[in-house]
Design an enzyme around this catalytic site. Structure first.
Site, short mmCIF file in Angstrom:
data_model
loop_
_atom_site.label_atom_id
_atom_site.label_comp_id
_atom_site.label_asym_id
_atom_site.label_seq_id
_atom_site.Cartn_x
_atom_site.Cartn_y
_atom_site.Cartn_z
N GLY A 8 -2.30 1.42 -10.86
CA GLY A 8 -1.55 -0.01 -10.93
C GLY A 8 -1.55 -0.62 -12.11
O GLY A 8 -1.72 -1.70 -12.50
N GLY A 11 0.67 -3.18 -13.74
CA GLY A 11 0.94 -4.37 -12.82
C GLY A 11 0.55 -5.52 -13.64
O GLY A 11 -0.14 -5.64 -14.56
N GLN A 12 0.38 -6.85 -12.72
CA GLN A 12 0.00 -7.90 -13.39
C GLN A 12 -1.52 -8.10 -13.79
O GLN A 12 -1.96 -8.37 -15.01
CB GLN A 12 0.07 -9.32 -12.25
CG GLN A 12 -0.22 -10.59 -12.91
CD GLN A 12 -0.30 -11.67 -11.64
OE1 GLN A 12 -0.34 -11.41 -10.74
NE2 GLN A 12 -0.14 -12.87 -12.25
N ASP A 53 1.34 8.78 -8.62
CA ASP A 53 1.48 7.92 -7.19
C ASP A 53 0.49 8.12 -6.29
O ASP A 53 0.11 9.10 -5.97
CB ASP A 53 2.88 8.86 -6.60
CG ASP A 53 3.09 7.88 -5.34
OD1 ASP A 53 4.42 8.20 -4.84
OD2 ASP A 53 2.41 7.11 -4.84
N TYR A 142 1.18 -7.78 4.24
CA TYR A 142 0.07 -7.63 3.06
C TYR A 142 -1.21 -7.98 3.27
O TYR A 142 -2.08 -7.28 2.98
CB TYR A 142 0.78 -8.67 1.97
CG TYR A 142 -0.03 -8.72 0.74
CD1 TYR A 142 -0.61 -9.81 0.29
CD2 TYR A 142 -0.10 -7.59 -0.23
CE1 TYR A 142 -1.35 -10.19 -0.56
CE2 TYR A 142 -0.86 -7.99 -1.29
CZ TYR A 142 -1.49 -9.16 -1.57
OH TYR A 142 -2.18 -9.14 -2.71
N LYS A 146 -4.75 -5.78 3.26
CA LYS A 146 -5.78 -6.60 2.40
C LYS A 146 -7.21 -6.61 3.45
O LYS A 146 -8.05 -5.93 3.07
CB LYS A 146 -5.65 -7.74 1.94
CG LYS A 146 -4.69 -7.61 0.55
CD LYS A 146 -4.96 -6.71 -0.36
CE LYS A 146 -4.16 -6.67 -1.45
NZ LYS A 146 -4.60 -5.47 -2.58
C1 VAH Z 1 0.87 -12.66 -3.87
N1 VAH Z 1 0.01 -12.77 -6.08
O1 VAH Z 1 1.68 -13.49 -3.88
C2 VAH Z 1 0.04 -12.18 -4.85
C3 VAH Z 1 -1.59 -12.60 -4.19
C4 VAH Z 1 -2.76 -14.43 -3.05
C5 VAH Z 1 -1.46 -13.90 -3.50
O2 VAH Z 1 -1.89 -11.66 -3.66
O3 VAH Z 1 1.37 -11.73 -3.13
#
Ligand code: VAH
Length: 321
Positions: A8, A11-12, A53, A142, A146
């Site tokens: 990644g 990415g940011q 990937d 998400y 995590k």
């Molecule tokens: C998001 N920037 O908004 C990420 C982050 C805590 C938020 O994990 O999905």
């Protein structure tokens, strides 16, 4: 000499972590990788980049072996809003990718950094000063990936001795990459609008308080944790780390001190508002401070000043996009 792979890397976090690690270890010691987006010139000109990937375990194992990697910073992931729009893909990428990284780390003796998030908490968790060890019932896919990632990393450490470490990042603010798919990305987009002299249409409602951090602190946290003495680490994965928290109107007020005619309006995105409402307002990061010396450097005011100083140059380079 450490040999590092970053997944990644376009990415940011990855865009900046790659350069920070190359400054420390040397460009050739840090292999950057990404699935489809080309790397920035800064990354392509400072060391190796490979298209990878992470859901392809065989390809991942081959890259780790070919480059003699001993440490993997695994950043490849779908962020919250994108994940919520594509939950099956989010599980496949976020959990399939992490499972491959942990298996390759087990087989080839690599250490692993895994970024968890405030998203690993849910609406039943205390929102103020959220404890390091508390109820975790995330309601977003998400957040589920995590939390599952934290648990899987702990398992690979206990069961196989894989040196896994990680933090729970709050919303991250940076100027190097364009915002992409996050719920907290309003706090990046707002600067683009302010500098373009336009009103900012915020997709979260006033009063939505979230834990946030400036990217230099996020980068320092990842590097410091991976350098920490193994013996001082009790929690290892999912350390709460915090630097500031604010609401959209509080952030807008600080920006207005620099750009007096800046205005904020609200066009609420119900999906991202629901996601944000399920997350903590502020985390207790005493465990990280005690176990490996975590200490942020940027306050809200300092972050705004730095963003307004650096973002114009980045926007010009990108053609004001
Ligand atoms: C998001 N920037 O908004 C990420 C982050 C805590 C938020 O994990 O999905």
């Amino acid at each position: 000499m450490q040999r590092i792979l970053i997944t990644g890397a376009t990415g940011q976090i990855g865009s900046e972590l790659t350069l920070a690690l190359r400054d420390i270890h040397g460009g050739e010691q840090v292999v950057a990788s990404g699935r489809k987006h080309p790397p920035s010139p800064a990354i392509s000109e400072s060391g190796p980049f490979v298209y990878l990937d992470v859901t392809n375990g065989k390809a991942l194992a081959e890259v780790v072996s070919r480059h003699n990697i001993d440490t993997i910073f695994h950043l490849a992931s779908l962020l919250s809003a994108t994940a919520e729009a594509h939950p099956q893909l989010a599980w496949h990428v976020n959990m399939g990718g992490l499972t491959n990284v942990l298996e390759v780390a087990r087989q080839q003796s690599c250490a692993v950094f895994f970024p968890s998030s405030i998203a690993a908490f849910g609406p039943t968790t205390p929102k103020e000063h959220t404890p390091q060890d508390t109820l975790q019932q995330p309601t977003t896919i998400y957040g589920i990936t995590k939390l599952s990632g934290e648990l899987l990393c702990n398992y690979y450490f206990r069961r196989f001795g894989v040196d896994c470490r990680g933090v729970r990042y709050p919303g991250l603010i940076s100027y190097v990459t364009k915002p992409g798919g996050g719920t907290t990305d309003y706090a990046v987009e707002i600067f683009h609008a302010a500098l373009a002299g336009k009103p900012f249409h915020c997709f979260l409602k006033p009063g939505t308080r979230l834990d946030m951090m400036y990217m230099p602190d996020a980068i320092q946290a990842a590097i410091s944790l991976m350098k920490a003495d193994n013996r001082t680490l009790t929690h290892r994965n999912g350390y709460n780390i915090s630097a500031m928290n604010f609401t959209p109107e509080e952030l807008a007020a600080v920006i207005r001190r620099h750009i007096p005619d800046f205005t904020i309006e609200y066009n609420i995105d119900p999906l991202r508002q629901t996601i944000a409402d399920s997350w903590p307002h502020s985390m207790d990061d005493s465990a990280a401070r005690k176990e490996w010396g975590w200490q942020p450097n940027f306050t809200l005011d300092e972050m705004v000043t730095d963003m307004l100083t650096h973002l114009p140059k980045t926007m010009n380079k990108r053609g004001n996009k």
